[in-house]
Design an enzyme around this catalytic site. Structure first.
Site, PDB file in Angstrom:
ATOM      1  N   THR A   1      -8.908   6.043  -2.151  1.00  0.00           N
ATOM      2  CA  THR A   1     -10.260   5.542  -2.450  1.00  0.00           C
ATOM      3  C   THR A   1     -11.284   6.658  -2.247  1.00  0.00           C
ATOM      4  OG1 THR A   1     -10.397   4.652  -0.196  1.00  0.00           O
ATOM      5  CG2 THR A   1      -9.823   3.102  -1.952  1.00  0.00           C
TER       6      THR A   1
ATOM      7  N   LYS B   1      -8.928  13.540   4.643  1.00  0.00           N
ATOM      8  CA  LYS B   1      -8.049  12.368   4.628  1.00  0.00           C
ATOM      9  C   LYS B   1      -7.033  12.530   5.749  1.00  0.00           C
ATOM     10  CE  LYS B   1      -7.139  13.182   0.311  1.00  0.00           C
ATOM     11  NZ  LYS B   1      -6.946  12.115  -0.649  1.00  0.00           N
ATOM     12  N   ARG B   2      -6.288  11.463   6.007  1.00  0.00           N
ATOM     13  CA  ARG B   2      -5.245  11.527   7.016  1.00  0.00           C
ATOM     14  C   ARG B   2      -4.355  12.749   6.766  1.00  0.00           C
ATOM     15  NH1 ARG B   2      -0.681   8.246   6.932  1.00  0.00           N
ATOM     16  NH2 ARG B   2      -1.450   7.361   4.990  1.00  0.00           N
TER      17      ARG B   2
ATOM     18  N   LYS C   1     -14.970   7.695  -4.245  1.00  0.00           N
ATOM     19  CA  LYS C   1     -16.258   7.969  -3.577  1.00  0.00           C
ATOM     20  C   LYS C   1     -16.797   9.337  -3.999  1.00  0.00           C
ATOM     21  CE  LYS C   1     -14.451   5.352   0.281  1.00  0.00           C
ATOM     22  NZ  LYS C   1     -13.641   5.491   1.492  1.00  0.00           N
TER      23      LYS C   1
ATOM     24  N   LYS D   1       0.265  14.235   1.375  1.00  0.00           N
ATOM     25  CA  LYS D   1      -1.100  14.467   0.889  1.00  0.00           C
ATOM     26  C   LYS D   1      -1.362  15.960   0.639  1.00  0.00           C
ATOM     27  CE  LYS D   1      -2.886  10.284   3.140  1.00  0.00           C
ATOM     28  NZ  LYS D   1      -3.453   9.479   2.048  1.00  0.00           N
TER      29      LYS D   1
ATOM     30  N   HIS E   1       0.805  -1.229   0.000  1.00  0.00           N
ATOM     31  CA  HIS E   1       0.000   0.000   0.000  1.00  0.00           C
ATOM     32  C   HIS E   1       0.832   1.271   0.000  1.00  0.00           C
ATOM     33  CE1 HIS E   1      -4.137  -1.503   0.547  1.00  0.00           C
ATOM     34  NE2 HIS E   1      -3.586  -2.493   1.205  1.00  0.00           N
TER      35      HIS E   1
END
Length: 807
Positions: free
Chosen positions: A656, A548-549, A660, A554, A358
């Site tokens: 992911t 998100k985290r 969505k 990110k 991952h």
């Protein structure tokens, strides 16, 4: 409780109502008058559970009768969210439940809100595992998920004065009506001790033992065709109390063994900045992995006898490196417990195990200090050395260089010697898969290039997916109903049938209806966020969302700096026709991740300044949503207009959330990273907003020397925003708070925030132009919904089943 309205003529609802009342009286122990909402919730779950249990038992009987191969999915995280709506929806009992409760004067939605989110995961990895479990059941594939039943799990996030505060997540405070303890399924897990000779064999004699006991939760598939099992382990000391110590007056010391066992299942990802934290993490990983492997082998022997047929009847999938010690554990049980020769045991292990990678981040590819590993798991260390000797000899025979051999080794010899868990998983599996096309190609050329050369056929791609049941049908019922009216019911069973919407992209009436649904979702979210944060939001503004985290790769920081630049532009040029925007952030930072926590504080400081400035009132709002979880995602995603997927190219394995958002009709602004690449290919270049460096360009910049200072000083908007943050404009109480964070951008900027800023800012202004063309926006929205059905976890699981598991 309100007075009871007239009864529904629906006999199914009347039967369910009777079962709920029966459960309330005979299991919860309350009558209708004294019952509190939580009692009714428990009774509703237990009434529904009866239906689930019958199907669960039938699924198990069918699997045994067919002698079917089972999938075993080992994951340290399962972010399952609330289960009541999931089970109701998949059994097709939503309407009956609503009517049954209404007959008692109760509101189903209010009861659903009483169910806590199970604190069994952190982010994408755990949510993916939950989607996979639901899809395995929906595709009628026999499967067990294995993990830990965390008592507190991932922390509950509170924001105090802008700072993240970690609190225990007490999701089990009222018990869990979905679970069943299986006391007969318990296994002993050893640590430490010695390995001693016993004739030709060896015996591991652990110095310490704990007991793992199974707790099972049913996982209901779509239309209830199969119910699979999520088996979570809880820990107990062999003796809960040492009476001799207790009677001698050492009352706390007498409980030490039980407290040690409790610590194994207390918290997800204990901070590993200390040696004690590292030891606890390794203990946790071995605890759940060993219990799961023992359970799998016990079941195999019980139903199939010969342990040599394990690969024909069991497919074990390792979700990331957390359960990678499974390779050594299977080997230990085959060699020491069943007397197999080492090479035969390795062959059986490899044919049984698959490994999903991952991450390409070196710090996230787990490794353990060799002395710690050897002290905790001495027999496993011997087995790892023996596997290593075989693969290194093979590498030498193939003429590989010293550097390649060093990269393949299961032991990192550079500096502090460490056991590499990703290499162990790779060496002990027959399949190693990435989770998006770009990620899989990068695996072959970066972290696993030498292992790929040694085992050329192992790496394959399985692009992630999400379950359309939870992430469309349940979280966005109004959109689902609108789509059903437009193209019929086929997409409910096969998400790829959403593609029929493409032919209706020019249908103005349908576009209008979908826009009305989106606005209603935004009104509902605005009301919820007003209650949570006190901030009033305009539902007609563009809802721009990054949830998100919190992690530097990110790039929440890129979004925040651009927000400051936009704020500056709006104040400087009030005469321009600005698009009203609401910037919504959410996510947790790892408890020991200083910069991530600083980014949360910065988001709060920027929000405080902007939201209280009348000069931009109505044009820009910023909100950080505390304690982001699955239930919040189910509210936020259907209300989003713009989905921020802006990680540094080459660093996000898949994502992911991106799937969505697109499924719910948001446009993506993103880099060519992870699954964004494939989303772009599916929805079309004109229906997504792509900007920034590619993965190759990022690698080239890093290799050839990158000067972020020159870029920052050469970009007026970027320079102004960075200097404003750095000089304390947003932190008057502590002007130097963000100096080091901004200095990091000037000095090295590993995540290419400066390099991508101008492209990102330009892309955001292009989004404004699109927003001002409502017809064009609606068309792009429709194409997104129509073309992302391929990103269903049903498709992903079907690929795993065919290519990896052979089920």
């Amino acid at each position: 409780m309100s007075s009871r309205p007239n009864r529904s003529p629906n006999p199914g609802a009347e039967l369910l109502e009777a079962r709920i009342v029966d459960a309330l009286r005979h299991r919860v122990g309350k009558d209708e008058r004294s019952a509190k909402p939580h009692d009714w919730f428990t009774a509703a779950v237990q009434a529904l559970r009866d239906e689930v249990i019958d199907r669960w038992m039938d699924s198990t009987r069918r699997t045994h009768a067919a002698g079917a191969k089972r999938v075993y999915y080992l994951s340290l995280e399962f972010l399952i969210g609330r289960l009541l709506r999931d089970a109701m929806s998949n059994l097709g009992l939503g309407r009956e439940m609503e009517q049954a409760l209404r007959a008692q004067g109760l509101d189903l939605a209010a009861l659903e809100d009483l169910e806590p989110d199970a604190a069994l995961g952190n982010g994408g990895l755990g949510r993916l595992a939950a989607c996979f479990m639901e899809s395995l059941a929906s595709l009628d594939i026999p499967a067990h998920g294995y993990g830990i039943r965390y008592v507190n799990g991932m922390f509950r996030q509170r924001i105090d004065d802008g700072w993240q505060v970690e609190l225990p997540e007490t999701w089990l405070a009222h018990g869990n009506p979905w679970e069943f303890e299986r006391r007969e399924s318990c296994y002993r897990i050893g640590y430490g001790g010695d390995v001693v000779a016993n004739g030709d064999a060896v015996v591991w004699q652990p110095a310490e033992m704990v007991e793992a006991t199974a707790v099972d939760t049913p996982v209901v598939g779509w239309r209830g065709k199969r119910v699979n099992t999520l088996r979570l382990w809880t820990a107990n000391a062999l003796d809960p109390i040492r009476l001799d110590a207790f009677n001698a007056g050492d009352h706390l010391g007498a409980l030490a063994d039980q407290m040690r066992a409790d610590s194994l299942v207390r918290v997800l990802y204990p901070a590993d900045s200390s040696l004690a934290g590292q030891e606890l993490r390794l203990r946790q990983e071995y605890f759940f992995t060993s219990a799961s492997i023992q359970d799998i082998m016990r079941r195999h022997e019980q139903y199939h006898g010969d342990i040599r047929t394990l690969p024909d009847k069991a497919a074990i999938q390792l979700n990331d490196t957390h359960p990678a010690v499974a390779v050594a554990e299977i080997m230990r049980l085959l060699v020491d417990g069943h007397g197999l020769e080492f090479d035969e045991a390795l062959d059986i292990t490899r044919r049984t195990v698959g490994y999903t990678n991952h991450t390409l981040l070196p710090e996230a590819l787990e490794s353990w200090p060799l002395p710690l590993f050897e002290r905790m798991l001495p027999r496993h260390m011997q087995i790892i050395y023996a596997i290593n000797s075989r693969i290194l000899r093979d590498a030498r025979r193939q003429g590989m260089s010293d550097g390649e051999v060093a990269a393949i080794s299961l032991i990192d010899e550079g500096g502090e010697r460490r056991v590499r868990m990703a290499n162990l998983a790779f060496a002990g599996a027959h399949s190693v898969n990435g989770v998006a096309a770009l990620h899989t190609e990068l695996m072959k050329t970066t972290v696993f290039s030498s292992l790929h050369k040694l085992f050329p056929g192992k790496i394959n791609n399985k692009t992630n997916g999400v379950t359309p049941r939870r992430w469309l049908q349940q979280c966005n019922p109004a959109l689902t109903a609108t789509i059903r009216d437009a193209i019929g019911d086929g997409f409910l069973d096969d998400a790829e049938q959403l593609s029929a919407l493409n032919a209706l992209a020019g249908d103005a009436a349908l576009g209008e209806r979908i826009a009305e649904v989106k606005r209603a979702n935004k009104v509902a979210l605005a009301a919820h966020l007003k209650e949570l944060t006190g901030i009033r939001l305009n539902p007609d503004a563009l809802f721009d969302v990054q949830i998100k985290r919190i992690h530097e790769y990110k790039r929440q920081l890129l979004n925040l700096i651009e927000t400051v630049a936009l704020y500056d532009q709006i104040r400087s040029h009030p005469e321009r026709d600005w698009v009203p925007r609401v910037k919504i952030f959410g996510g947790k930072a790892a408890s020991s991740y200083h910069n991530a926590k600083l980014i949360i504080k910065l988001a709060g400081d920027i929000a405080k300044r902007i939201n209280n400035d009348p000069s931009v009132g109505g044009l820009l709002k910023v909100v950080f949503v505390p304690n982001y979880n699955v239930s919040l995602a189910e509210r936020i995603i259907p209300a989003a207009d713009l989905s921020e997927q802006i990680s540094t190219a080459g660093m996000e394995a898949s994502g992911t959330g991106n799937m969505k958002f697109a499924l719910n009709g948001a446009l993506t602004i993103g880099t060519l990273d992870g699954a964004n690449v494939e989303i772009k290919d599916r929805v079309g270049d004109e229906n997504i907003v792509i900007f920034g460096l590619t993965a190759d360009e990022v690698a080239e910049k890093r290799a050839n020397g990158y000067n972020p200072r020159a870029i920052i000083e050469g970009s007026r908007e970027l320079h102004q925003a960075v200097e404003a943050i750095s000089s304390g404009v947003f932190s008057s109480d502590d002007p130097h708070r963000y100096r080091s964070l901004m200095d990091g951008l000037y000095d090295h900027d590993w995540f290419m925030v400066a390099a991508d800023f101008d492209a990102y800012a330009a892309a955001q202004r292009a989004v404004d132009q699109r927003w001002n063309d409502p017809q064009g926006w609606r068309r792009a929205t429709l194409h997104n919904i129509a073309n992302v059905g391929w990103f269903s976890s049903d498709r992903t699981i079907a690929e795993y089943a065919k290519d990896i598991w052979k089920v």
